[in-house]
Design a protein around this motif. Structure first.
Motif, short mmCIF file in Angstrom:
data_model
loop_
_atom_site.label_atom_id
_atom_site.label_comp_id
_atom_site.label_asym_id
_atom_site.label_seq_id
_atom_site.Cartn_x
_atom_site.Cartn_y
_atom_site.Cartn_z
N LEU A 1 -15.31 20.05 -18.80
CA LEU A 1 -14.75 18.86 -18.17
C LEU A 1 -14.86 18.88 -16.65
CD1 LEU A 1 -11.56 18.29 -20.35
CD2 LEU A 1 -13.77 17.10 -20.48
N LYS B 1 -8.66 8.73 -27.92
CA LYS B 1 -9.77 8.90 -28.86
C LYS B 1 -10.05 10.39 -29.01
CE LYS B 1 -11.85 4.63 -27.36
NZ LYS B 1 -12.47 4.19 -26.15
N ILE C 1 -8.74 12.22 -25.62
CA ILE C 1 -8.92 11.64 -24.28
C ILE C 1 -8.97 10.13 -24.44
CG2 ILE C 1 -10.43 11.48 -22.26
CD1 ILE C 1 -11.38 14.33 -22.85
N TYR D 1 -11.89 13.80 -28.99
CA TYR D 1 -13.01 14.33 -28.21
C TYR D 1 -13.54 15.55 -28.94
CZ TYR D 1 -15.46 16.27 -24.12
OH TYR D 1 -16.40 16.77 -23.25
N GLU D 2 -14.80 15.46 -29.37
CA GLU D 2 -15.40 16.55 -30.15
C GLU D 2 -15.58 17.78 -29.26
OE1 GLU D 2 -16.11 16.69 -33.45
OE2 GLU D 2 -15.12 14.75 -33.58
N MET E 1 -4.44 12.44 -21.70
CA MET E 1 -5.17 13.47 -22.40
C MET E 1 -4.17 14.39 -23.09
SD MET E 1 -7.75 16.24 -20.76
CE MET E 1 -8.46 17.50 -21.76
#
Length: 65
Positions: free
Chosen positions: A63, A48, A45, A50-51, A1
């Motif tokens: 989270l 990719k 994350i 993460y919006e 992350m």
């Protein structure tokens, strides 16, 4: 992350964590990894995007659910 964030003094910084759980654990420390008030610029994350819009505290609460 990976998190890219902007501090209150305007600096843009990056911080990497093993995963979202590692981020949550490090934010729980007496001195958190990133100041809660820092504005989130980008979150990656599992490689990719993460919006997310908000600050580090908002991200922590999202989270940790």
């Amino acid at each position: 992350m990976k998190i890219t964030f902007k501090t209150l003094d305007g600096r843009t910084l990056n911080k990497e964590f093993i995963d979202a759980n590692d981020f949550v654990c490090q934010q729980n420390l007496e001195i958190p990894a990133i100041d809660d008030s820092a504005k989130v610029v980008e979150v990656i994350i599992d490689e990719k995007p993460y919006e997310f819009v908000g600050n580090i505290a908002d991200l922590y609460f999202k989270l940790s659910k």
